[in-house]
Design an enzyme around this catalytic site. Structure first.
Site, PDB file in Angstrom:
ATOM      1  N   TRP A   4     152.495  66.234  21.267  1.00  0.00           N
ATOM      2  CA  TRP A   4     152.612  67.676  21.078  1.00  0.00           C
ATOM      3  C   TRP A   4     153.136  68.829  22.272  1.00  0.00           C
ATOM      4  O   TRP A   4     153.337  68.474  22.768  1.00  0.00           O
ATOM      5  CB  TRP A   4     151.074  67.824  21.556  1.00  0.00           C
ATOM      6  CG  TRP A   4     150.204  69.322  21.569  1.00  0.00           C
ATOM      7  CD1 TRP A   4     150.673  70.527  22.641  1.00  0.00           C
ATOM      8  CD2 TRP A   4     150.391  70.190  20.766  1.00  0.00           C
ATOM      9  NE1 TRP A   4     150.201  71.298  22.320  1.00  0.00           N
ATOM     10  CE2 TRP A   4     149.700  71.774  20.776  1.00  0.00           C
ATOM     11  CE3 TRP A   4     149.907  70.137  19.448  1.00  0.00           C
ATOM     12  CZ2 TRP A   4     149.678  72.328  20.193  1.00  0.00           C
ATOM     13  CZ3 TRP A   4     149.529  70.598  18.360  1.00  0.00           C
ATOM     14  CH2 TRP A   4     149.232  72.162  19.085  1.00  0.00           C
ATOM     15  N   MET A   5     153.657  69.327  20.573  1.00  0.00           N
ATOM     16  CA  MET A   5     154.274  70.672  21.562  1.00  0.00           C
ATOM     17  C   MET A   5     153.683  71.966  21.188  1.00  0.00           C
ATOM     18  O   MET A   5     153.582  72.078  20.118  1.00  0.00           O
ATOM     19  CB  MET A   5     156.235  70.113  21.106  1.00  0.00           C
ATOM     20  CG  MET A   5     156.741  71.238  20.857  1.00  0.00           C
ATOM     21  SD  MET A   5     158.756  72.045  20.685  1.00  0.00           S
ATOM     22  CE  MET A   5     157.789  72.209  19.001  1.00  0.00           C
ATOM     23  N   ASP A  45     154.886  75.708  22.625  1.00  0.00           N
ATOM     24  CA  ASP A  45     155.724  77.226  23.094  1.00  0.00           C
ATOM     25  C   ASP A  45     157.064  76.988  23.597  1.00  0.00           C
ATOM     26  O   ASP A  45     157.279  75.676  24.557  1.00  0.00           O
ATOM     27  CB  ASP A  45     155.537  77.942  24.543  1.00  0.00           C
ATOM     28  CG  ASP A  45     153.999  78.954  23.817  1.00  0.00           C
ATOM     29  OD1 ASP A  45     152.954  78.577  23.072  1.00  0.00           O
ATOM     30  OD2 ASP A  45     153.613  79.020  25.419  1.00  0.00           O
ATOM     31  N   ASP A  94     152.311  83.111  31.891  1.00  0.00           N
ATOM     32  CA  ASP A  94     153.550  83.074  30.932  1.00  0.00           C
ATOM     33  C   ASP A  94     154.924  84.319  31.505  1.00  0.00           C
ATOM     34  O   ASP A  94     155.102  85.332  30.987  1.00  0.00           O
ATOM     35  CB  ASP A  94     153.563  83.730  29.202  1.00  0.00           C
ATOM     36  CG  ASP A  94     151.840  82.549  28.890  1.00  0.00           C
ATOM     37  OD1 ASP A  94     151.982  81.355  29.329  1.00  0.00           O
ATOM     38  OD2 ASP A  94     151.575  83.266  28.442  1.00  0.00           O
ATOM     39  N   GLU A 116     150.689  87.251  25.507  1.00  0.00           N
ATOM     40  CA  GLU A 116     150.924  86.264  25.778  1.00  0.00           C
ATOM     41  C   GLU A 116     152.672  86.325  26.064  1.00  0.00           C
ATOM     42  O   GLU A 116     152.796  86.995  24.842  1.00  0.00           O
ATOM     43  CB  GLU A 116     150.471  84.461  25.152  1.00  0.00           C
ATOM     44  CG  GLU A 116     149.399  84.425  25.270  1.00  0.00           C
ATOM     45  CD  GLU A 116     148.626  83.306  24.686  1.00  0.00           C
ATOM     46  OE1 GLU A 116     147.592  82.585  25.103  1.00  0.00           O
ATOM     47  OE2 GLU A 116     148.936  82.639  23.714  1.00  0.00           O
TER      48      GLU A 116
END
Ligand code: FRU
Length: 516
Positions: free
Chosen positions: A47-48, A50, A181, A232
C-alpha cells in the site's frame, strides 16, 4: 521428496493467490501485475498513499511516501523511499522511517539544512531533515484529542539512513484532533524556517531559526476555501508570476472529503505571506486538479535556483475507493510530476500545471495527424501505428458557433468499455467520463463523470493528455484546467475516436507520442 514438497507448496500458494484475486476482482482473474503503470511511480508491492519528504539533494530527487509494507490496504504508516536522477526513472530503496513508540509516521516533508541551523550535522556535512506527523493509536484509543504531533528525523548519509531526533516531538499537539502533515520551507525573505501544519479544517503556521524550536505564528482558513472535510497536506511557497519579477505566495491545501467531484482533492490560494501571516488576494476557492485522482500533492524542496521550477507530485487516488481499486500486488500510483506556473489571467493569479519537460525522455515513436474534421464519431486508430498506452498527446480543437455541441476524444475496446474526454460548450465544462470505462463496481463512488470549468480561447480547446495503463491526466488550456482520473478496463483500449455531436469541428495540431 523435497521436490514434491516444493511443488506442492507452489501449487498451494498459487491456488490461494488465484482464489484471492478472483474474489477480489468480482470474478475477473487479474494477474499480479495488471494495471502496472509504465511511467508513473508505484511501490513495488503493498500500500502507498501521499508523497512525502520530496527533496532534491546532490543531484538526486528523493521521493518518500506513506507506505504500509504488510498489506495492500492502509495500515500503520512507514515512509517508503525511492530516488531518481531525472524524475522519470525511479529506484526503490529500503523503508526510511518505521513507526516507533511515539506512533505511526504520517505525512510530512524534508529539507536540506544547508547552514546546519539545527546543529544535527556539520558545516561540511549538512543534514537532511525530515519533519513528519506522528499518529499515536494508543493515545487515540485512550480518548485523548492530542494523538497527533510533529516529529523529526535526520540523515547524515544523503538520505540512506535516518535517526529520529531524541527530543521528539518538536511541535506538541495544541489540542486539535487532526494536527498533521508538516511542510517546512526556508523563507529567504524573513530568514527563518516556516512550517505549515494542517489543523482541523484550517492550517497553522509556525516559525523557527533552527528546525528544532518552533513558535506559533497564525492560523488560516476559517472563513475561506472549501470545508467539506478536514484539511490535509498543506504546502506554502513563493512563486514568481510568469513573465514578471513579481513574487506571490501560493498555499496548497488538500481536503478530504469535499473535493469538487467528490472525495479527495486539492484547493489552492494565492496571496502574500509576511513571515507570520498569509493574506489571500481574494476569497475564491480554486482547485489544482478537478479530477477524482490527484490528492495530497506538494512540491519538491531545494530545487536549485538556476532550475527554479516548482515541481508538484500528487497521489493518484481518492480516499473514497483507494483501498478497493482492482490491482493485486500493490495499490496506487503517483501523478506524473508537474511543473507549476503562476500566471495572471483576467486579473486573477492562477496556477497552471504541465507535465515536466523531462517527459521527452520517454518519447519513442511520434505521429502527427493532419487535417481532421469531425461530425459524429470518427475512429482514427488507423493513423496511430502503436498501442494507445502508454501515450502522450497534444490536440487542438477549433470549434464553430453552435453553443450546444459536445466534442472530444474517446478511448475504447471491444468489450464496449470506454473512457471519454469531452467538452460541453453550453456548460463551458471539460469532463472525463469513466462511467463505462471497465471495472467500476468496486465502489459506488468510482463510476463518475468528473467535470471542470474551462473557457475556450479564440474558439479553441487545447488539451495535453498523458495516458498510462490505468490513468489519464488531462491538461487543458496550458494547464489552467486539469483532470486526473484512474480507470481499469478489462482489456486495454485499442480504439481512439474523435467525436463532435452537433457540428463539424476542426482538429489541428494533433501530435501523438508512444512513451517508453
Ligand atoms: C492524507 C492523509 C494525511 C495523513 C496520511 C496518513 O491522505 O490522511 O493527512 O498524514 O494520509 O497516511
Amino acid at each position: 521428496m523435497k521436490k514434491t514438497i516444493i511443488a506442492f507448496t507452489i501449487l498451494l500458494i498459487g491456488s490461494t493467490f488465484c482464489v484471492y484475486t478472483q474474489s477480489n476482482q468480482q470474478n475477473k482473474i487479474t494477474t499480479p501485475e495488471a494495471y502496472r503503470p509504465v511511467y508513473h511511480f508505484t511501490p513495488d508491492s503493498m500500500w502507498m498513499n501521499d508523497p512525502n519528504g520530496l527533496v532534491y539533494h546532490k543531484g538526486i530527487y528523493h521521493l518518500f511516501y506513506q507506505y504500509y509494507p504488510h498489506a495492500t490496504v492502509w495500515g500503520p504508516m512507514h515512509w517508503g523511499h525511492a530516488t531518481s536522477l531525472d524524475l522519470v526513472h525511479w529506484k526503490h530503496l529500503p523503508i526510511a522511517l518505521y513507526p516507533d513508540s511515539l506512533g505511526y509516521i504520517f505525512s510530512g516533508s524534508a529539507v536540506v539544512d544547508q547552514n546546519n541551523t539545527s546543529g544535527l550535522g556539520t558545516k561540511n556535512n549538512p543534514p537532511l531533515v525530515a519533519i513528519y506527523a506522528y499518529d499515536n493509536p494508543v493515545l487515540e484509543k485512550s480518548g485523548s484529542n492530542k494523538f497527533q504531533y510533529i516529529g523529526m528525523a535526520y540523515s547524515l548519509d544523503n538520505g540512506k539512513t535516518w535517526t529520529k531526533y531524541a527530543k521528539n516531538p518538536i511541535v506538541p499537539n495544541p489540542g486539535i484532533r487532526d494536527f498533521r502533515d508538516s511542510k517546512v520551507m526556508w523563507d529567504a525573505h524573513t530568514h527563518q524556517w516556516i512550517m505549515t501544519i494542517a489543523a482541523g479544517d484550517e492550517v497553522q503556521f509556525y516559525a523557527s531559526s533552527n528546525l528544532l524550536h518552533w513558535t506559533f505564528q497564525s492560523d488560516f482558513g476559517k472563513s475561506i476555501g472549501a470545508h467539506g472535510g478536514v484539511w490535509e497536506c498543506p504546502d506554502l511557497f513563493p512563486m514568481k508570476v510568469s513573465g514578471t519579477n513579481q513574487t506571490k505566495w501560493v498555499l496548497l491545501v488538500s481536503i478530504n472529503p469535499g473535493g469538487p467531484n467528490g472525495g479527495s482533492a486539492t484547493q489552492y490560494f494565492v496571496g502574500n505571506f509576511n513571515g507570520h501571516q498569509f493574506a489571500p488576494d481574494d476569497m475564491k476557492t480554486r482547485w489544482i486538479d478537478y479530477g477524482k485522482d490527484d490528492y495530497a500533492g506538494v512540491i519538491w524542496s531545494d530545487i536549485p535556483v538556476k532550475d527554479g521550477r516548482r515541481i508538484f507530485l500528487g497521489w493518484m487516488s481518492n480516499w473514497q475507493y483507494g483501498t478497493q481499486v482492482p490491482t493485486v500486488k500493490w495499490r496506487s500510483a503517483m501523478t506524473f510530476p508537474r511543473t507549476l506556473l503562476l500566471v495572471k489571467d483576467n486579473g486573477n493569479y492562477v496556477l497552471e500545471s504541465r507535465p515536466i519537460r523531462e517527459i521527452t525522455k520517454l518519447h519513442a515513436e511520434a505521429v502527427s495527424i493532419k487535417g481532421q474534421q469531425v461530425k459524429g464519431i470518427k475512429n482514427i486508430s488507423g493513423s496511430i501505428p502503436f498501442a494507445l498506452s502508454p501515450m502522450e498527446m497534444n490536440v487542438t480543437f477549433s470549434v464553430g458557433i453552435k453553443t450546444e455541441n459536445t466534442f472530444g476524444i474517446q478511448l475504447s475496446n471491444d468489450m464496449n468499455e470506454k473512457l471519454i474526454v469531452g467538452y460541453d460548450v453550453a456548460k463551458k465544462q471539460l469532463f472525463v467520463d469513466r462511467t463505462k470505462s471497465g471495472i467500476v463496481s468496486f465502489s459506488t463512488n468510482f463510476p463518475a463523470i468528473a467535470k471542470a470549468p474551462c473557457i475556450l480561447k479564440n474558439n479553441q480547446l487545447k488539451i495535453h493528455i498523458l495516458i498510462d495503463a490505468a490513468s489519464i491526466e488531462v491538461f487543458a488550456q496550458n494547464g489552467k484546467t486539469v483532470l486526473t482520473d484512474i480507470f481499469f478496463p478489462t482489456k486495454p483500449y485499442k480504439a481512439l475516436s474523435l467525436f463532435s455531436e452537433s457540428e463539424t469541428i476542426n482538429i489541428s495540431n494533433f501530435n501523438v507520442w508512444k512513451l517508453k
